[in-house]
Design a protein around this motif. Sequence first.
Motif, PDB file in Angstrom:
ATOM      1  N   ILE A  15       1.554  -1.275  23.124  1.00 27.01           N
ATOM      2  CA  ILE A  15       2.294  -1.831  21.982  1.00 27.01           C
ATOM      3  C   ILE A  15       1.372  -2.145  20.805  1.00 27.01           C
ATOM      4  O   ILE A  15       1.848  -2.569  19.745  1.00 27.01           O
ATOM      5  CB  ILE A  15       3.097  -3.110  22.353  1.00 27.01           C
ATOM      6  CG1 ILE A  15       2.172  -4.233  22.860  1.00 27.01           C
ATOM      7  CG2 ILE A  15       4.200  -2.785  23.360  1.00 27.01           C
ATOM      8  CD1 ILE A  15       2.861  -5.575  23.021  1.00 27.01           C
ATOM      9  N   VAL A  19       2.791  -3.319  16.965  1.00 26.05           N
ATOM     10  CA  VAL A  19       2.622  -4.654  16.371  1.00 26.05           C
ATOM     11  C   VAL A  19       1.639  -4.607  15.203  1.00 26.05           C
ATOM     12  O   VAL A  19       1.751  -5.396  14.255  1.00 26.05           O
ATOM     13  CB  VAL A  19       2.213  -5.720  17.424  1.00 26.05           C
ATOM     14  CG1 VAL A  19       3.308  -5.882  18.471  1.00 26.05           C
ATOM     15  CG2 VAL A  19       0.874  -5.417  18.081  1.00 26.05           C
ATOM     16  N   LEU A 259       3.062 -14.971  25.154  1.00 27.16           N
ATOM     17  CA  LEU A 259       2.048 -14.179  24.459  1.00 27.16           C
ATOM     18  C   LEU A 259       2.557 -13.542  23.170  1.00 27.16           C
ATOM     19  O   LEU A 259       1.785 -13.250  22.267  1.00 27.16           O
ATOM     20  CB  LEU A 259       1.537 -13.086  25.407  1.00 27.16           C
ATOM     21  CG  LEU A 259       0.690 -13.594  26.578  1.00 27.16           C
ATOM     22  CD1 LEU A 259       0.476 -12.482  27.608  1.00 27.16           C
ATOM     23  CD2 LEU A 259      -0.649 -14.119  26.080  1.00 27.16           C
ATOM     24  N   HIS A 278      -2.090 -11.108  23.278  1.00 24.77           N
ATOM     25  CA  HIS A 278      -1.570 -10.275  24.361  1.00 24.77           C
ATOM     26  C   HIS A 278      -2.335  -8.960  24.484  1.00 24.77           C
ATOM     27  O   HIS A 278      -3.081  -8.552  23.583  1.00 24.77           O
ATOM     28  CB  HIS A 278      -0.078 -10.007  24.171  1.00 24.77           C
ATOM     29  CG  HIS A 278       0.301  -9.318  22.887  1.00 24.77           C
ATOM     30  ND1 HIS A 278       0.075  -7.988  22.673  1.00 24.77           N
ATOM     31  CD2 HIS A 278       0.902  -9.787  21.765  1.00 24.77           C
ATOM     32  CE1 HIS A 278       0.542  -7.658  21.478  1.00 24.77           C
ATOM     33  NE2 HIS A 278       1.041  -8.743  20.893  1.00 24.77           N
ATOM     34  N   GLY A 279      -2.100  -8.303  25.612  1.00 28.01           N
ATOM     35  CA  GLY A 279      -2.679  -6.987  25.842  1.00 28.01           C
ATOM     36  C   GLY A 279      -1.726  -5.906  25.380  1.00 28.01           C
ATOM     37  O   GLY A 279      -0.896  -6.130  24.480  1.00 28.01           O
ATOM     38  N   THR A 280      -1.818  -4.758  26.032  1.00 29.01           N
ATOM     39  CA  THR A 280      -1.092  -3.586  25.549  1.00 29.01           C
ATOM     40  C   THR A 280       0.332  -3.478  26.097  1.00 29.01           C
ATOM     41  O   THR A 280       1.074  -2.583  25.690  1.00 29.01           O
ATOM     42  CB  THR A 280      -1.858  -2.307  25.932  1.00 29.01           C
ATOM     43  OG1 THR A 280      -2.085  -2.330  27.356  1.00 29.01           O
ATOM     44  CG2 THR A 280      -3.187  -2.233  25.217  1.00 29.01           C
ATOM     45  N   ALA A 281       0.705  -4.361  27.032  1.00 30.27           N
ATOM     46  CA  ALA A 281       2.058  -4.384  27.632  1.00 30.27           C
ATOM     47  C   ALA A 281       2.629  -2.964  27.746  1.00 30.27           C
ATOM     48  O   ALA A 281       3.670  -2.665  27.157  1.00 30.27           O
ATOM     49  CB  ALA A 281       2.975  -5.292  26.814  1.00 30.27           C
ATOM     50  N   GLU A 283       4.485  -1.358  29.629  1.00 29.39           N
ATOM     51  CA  GLU A 283       5.893  -1.121  30.000  1.00 29.39           C
ATOM     52  C   GLU A 283       6.832  -1.311  28.810  1.00 29.39           C
ATOM     53  O   GLU A 283       7.982  -0.880  28.836  1.00 29.39           O
ATOM     54  CB  GLU A 283       6.295  -2.014  31.196  1.00 29.39           C
ATOM     55  CG  GLU A 283       6.713  -3.433  30.861  1.00 29.39           C
ATOM     56  CD  GLU A 283       5.551  -4.382  30.543  1.00 29.39           C
ATOM     57  OE1 GLU A 283       4.388  -3.940  30.445  1.00 29.39           O
ATOM     58  OE2 GLU A 283       5.839  -5.587  30.359  1.00 29.39           O
ATOM     59  N   LEU A 284       6.334  -1.925  27.727  1.00 28.29           N
ATOM     60  CA  LEU A 284       7.176  -2.111  26.534  1.00 28.29           C
ATOM     61  C   LEU A 284       6.887  -1.059  25.454  1.00 28.29           C
ATOM     62  O   LEU A 284       7.635  -0.942  24.475  1.00 28.29           O
ATOM     63  CB  LEU A 284       6.947  -3.504  25.913  1.00 28.29           C
ATOM     64  CG  LEU A 284       7.223  -4.728  26.779  1.00 28.29           C
ATOM     65  CD1 LEU A 284       7.003  -5.998  25.965  1.00 28.29           C
ATOM     66  CD2 LEU A 284       8.650  -4.694  27.311  1.00 28.29           C
ATOM     67  N   ALA A 290       8.633  -4.946  21.117  1.00 31.94           N
ATOM     68  CA  ALA A 290       7.494  -5.873  21.150  1.00 31.94           C
ATOM     69  C   ALA A 290       7.631  -6.903  20.040  1.00 31.94           C
ATOM     70  O   ALA A 290       8.045  -6.591  18.921  1.00 31.94           O
ATOM     71  CB  ALA A 290       6.193  -5.094  20.965  1.00 31.94           C
ATOM     72  N   ASN A 291       7.266  -8.131  20.372  1.00 25.45           N
ATOM     73  CA  ASN A 291       7.283  -9.192  19.362  1.00 25.45           C
ATOM     74  C   ASN A 291       6.064  -9.009  18.443  1.00 25.45           C
ATOM     75  O   ASN A 291       4.927  -9.045  18.917  1.00 25.45           O
ATOM     76  CB  ASN A 291       7.215 -10.543  20.078  1.00 25.45           C
ATOM     77  CG  ASN A 291       7.512 -11.692  19.144  1.00 25.45           C
ATOM     78  OD1 ASN A 291       7.438 -11.540  17.923  1.00 25.45           O
ATOM     79  ND2 ASN A 291       7.852 -12.841  19.701  1.00 25.45           N
ATOM     80  N   ASP A 338      11.650 -11.441  24.075  1.00 27.94           N
ATOM     81  CA  ASP A 338      10.770 -12.342  24.824  1.00 27.94           C
ATOM     82  C   ASP A 338      10.966 -13.797  24.441  1.00 27.94           C
ATOM     83  O   ASP A 338      10.602 -14.692  25.190  1.00 27.94           O
ATOM     84  CB  ASP A 338       9.290 -11.942  24.607  1.00 27.94           C
ATOM     85  CG  ASP A 338       8.914 -11.946  23.135  1.00 27.94           C
ATOM     86  OD1 ASP A 338       9.647 -11.343  22.326  1.00 27.94           O
ATOM     87  OD2 ASP A 338       7.890 -12.563  22.785  1.00 27.94           O
TER      88      ASP A 338
HETATM   89  P1  ATP Z   1      -4.440  -7.612  29.288  1.00 30.88           P
HETATM   90  O1  ATP Z   1      -5.036  -7.585  30.652  1.00 30.88           O
HETATM   91  O2  ATP Z   1      -4.722  -6.377  28.496  1.00 30.88           O
HETATM   92  O3  ATP Z   1      -4.657  -8.881  28.519  1.00 30.88           O
HETATM   93  P2  ATP Z   1      -2.018  -8.345  30.519  1.00 30.88           P
HETATM   94  O4  ATP Z   1      -1.929  -7.649  31.806  1.00 30.88           O
HETATM   95  O5  ATP Z   1      -2.395  -9.781  30.482  1.00 30.88           O
HETATM   96  O6  ATP Z   1      -2.901  -7.501  29.497  1.00 30.88           O
HETATM   97  P3  ATP Z   1      -0.138  -8.202  28.432  1.00 30.88           P
HETATM   98  O7  ATP Z   1      -0.131  -6.844  27.923  1.00 30.88           O
HETATM   99  O8  ATP Z   1      -0.840  -9.226  27.637  1.00 30.88           O
HETATM  100  O9  ATP Z   1      -0.633  -8.157  29.908  1.00 30.88           O
HETATM  101  O10 ATP Z   1       1.331  -8.672  28.629  1.00 30.88           O
HETATM  102  C1  ATP Z   1       1.817  -9.412  29.731  1.00 30.88           C
HETATM  103  C2  ATP Z   1       3.322  -9.423  29.599  1.00 30.88           C
HETATM  104  O11 ATP Z   1       3.701 -10.269  28.506  1.00 30.88           O
HETATM  105  C3  ATP Z   1       3.859  -8.056  29.237  1.00 30.88           C
HETATM  106  O12 ATP Z   1       4.122  -7.328  30.368  1.00 30.88           O
HETATM  107  C4  ATP Z   1       5.080  -8.384  28.444  1.00 30.88           C
HETATM  108  O13 ATP Z   1       6.167  -8.591  29.305  1.00 30.88           O
HETATM  109  C5  ATP Z   1       4.730  -9.683  27.771  1.00 30.88           C
HETATM  110  N1  ATP Z   1       4.270  -9.464  26.382  1.00 30.88           N
HETATM  111  C6  ATP Z   1       3.006  -9.384  25.952  1.00 30.88           C
HETATM  112  N2  ATP Z   1       2.962  -9.178  24.648  1.00 30.88           N
HETATM  113  C7  ATP Z   1       4.231  -9.125  24.210  1.00 30.88           C
HETATM  114  C8  ATP Z   1       4.836  -8.918  22.943  1.00 30.88           C
HETATM  115  N3  ATP Z   1       4.123  -8.758  21.812  1.00 30.88           N
HETATM  116  N4  ATP Z   1       6.180  -8.896  22.878  1.00 30.88           N
HETATM  117  C9  ATP Z   1       6.928  -9.071  23.980  1.00 30.88           C
HETATM  118  N5  ATP Z   1       6.413  -9.287  25.199  1.00 30.88           N
HETATM  119  C10 ATP Z   1       5.080  -9.304  25.324  1.00 30.88           C
END
Ligand code: ATP
Length: 362
Positions: A15, A19, A259, A278-281, A283-284, A290-291, A338
């Motif tokens: 994502i 974003v 996040l 947040h990371g790359t999420a 699945e979204l 994405a927010n 979210d």
């Molecule tokens: P990383 O290890 O790269 O930090 P992570 O495994 O912690 O990644 P994230 O990608 O940060 O995972 O996201 C965790 C969950 O939070 C996602 O699966 C998603 O459901 C939710 N999330 C994160 N960012 C967003 C966003 N911008 N909008 C909506 N949901 C989000």
Amino acid sequence: MKTSYEVAVMPGDGIGPEVTEAAVAVLDSAARNHGVQLVRTTYEAGAEYYRRTGEAISEAVLVAAGEADAVLFGAMGLPDVRRPDGTETGPQVELRERYGLFASLRPTKLFAGVPTRLKADKIDILVIRETTEGLFAGRNDYREPSDESVSDRMTITRATCEKLFDLAFAQARSRRHHQGTPGRVTLLDKANALPSQAFMRKIFDEVALRHPDIENDRRYIDAGAMMFVTAPESYDVVVSENIFGDITSEIGAGIVGGLGVAPSADIGLRHGVFQPSHGTAPELAGLAVANPVAAILSAAMLLDWLAERHGDERCNGAAGAIRSAVEHVLACGPKTRDIGGDAKTSEVTEALLKQLNRVAMR
Ligand code: ATP
């Protein structure tokens, strides 16, 4: 004061590009409305780039990041793209190490309209995590291969602590000036059990003496972590070593809506990289849900940084306009899934752009 600022943009993976596109649109609009000229260049880096080229970030892009006035970063890394040793391929670490980005700033603010599980009227905390040493100091140490035990080390140095704590006190002062927060720095440590942490507290006490206009406080990390949940209003600026800050900043994101609304900045004495927490999420990715708020608030932090470094009030104005627009849109909608809404990323971005223009026309 500079006439224009160079911004290196690195959208990344998952994502990240969605974003980042939103953040760039809002950043450009706010900058334009306040007479700030930004020259943006977009660079490729991250897991997809690694898949194609065998490196997560090229030397040329690392150099360009260092030459820019600031870096706007999306998110990087994908679970199925790994280095031969099994680790993920996020170039955030390369940037941190190359440019001495020793502090991660994580504002933790509860906005009206964002659901939280806590019964809290007000949460407005800045978590500052040290990012170059602490329990991550020996990450790359040589280790005798063993199937019986493995050790990590916690290293705390005076030099890093002094700049970290000076930064924390300066941030508390600046927040008090711009946002009316109390002006207090709380150290979270484990000084009762670990010599490295007792040393960190000693240096905190020394540095606090240099900032008599700002209150100082110390708590043990265990009780201090609990108080994020039981008494979040007792915090203003919170500072700690690497792993404690890693954990408390995620607790912070959790108590203010997750996040999707948690921005961050990795900063050093001369460089700053601004990115959502947040990371790359994955699945979204591609679903347009994405927010974008975390990335957009990170762009506001980028403007704060330019304002502070270059004494440019116009950047302060643009950052403040972004925050007010975010506050308005979170309170009135549209909001992404979210945080309890059903809007697409682009609908939130459009609403923010409209709000920015409405205020600018007044
Ligand atoms: P990383 O290890 O790269 O930090 P992570 O495994 O912690 O990644 P994230 O990608 O940060 O995972 O996201 C965790 C969950 O939070 C996602 O699966 C998603 O459901 C939710 N999330 C994160 N960012 C967003 C966003 N911008 N909008 C909506 N949901 C989000």
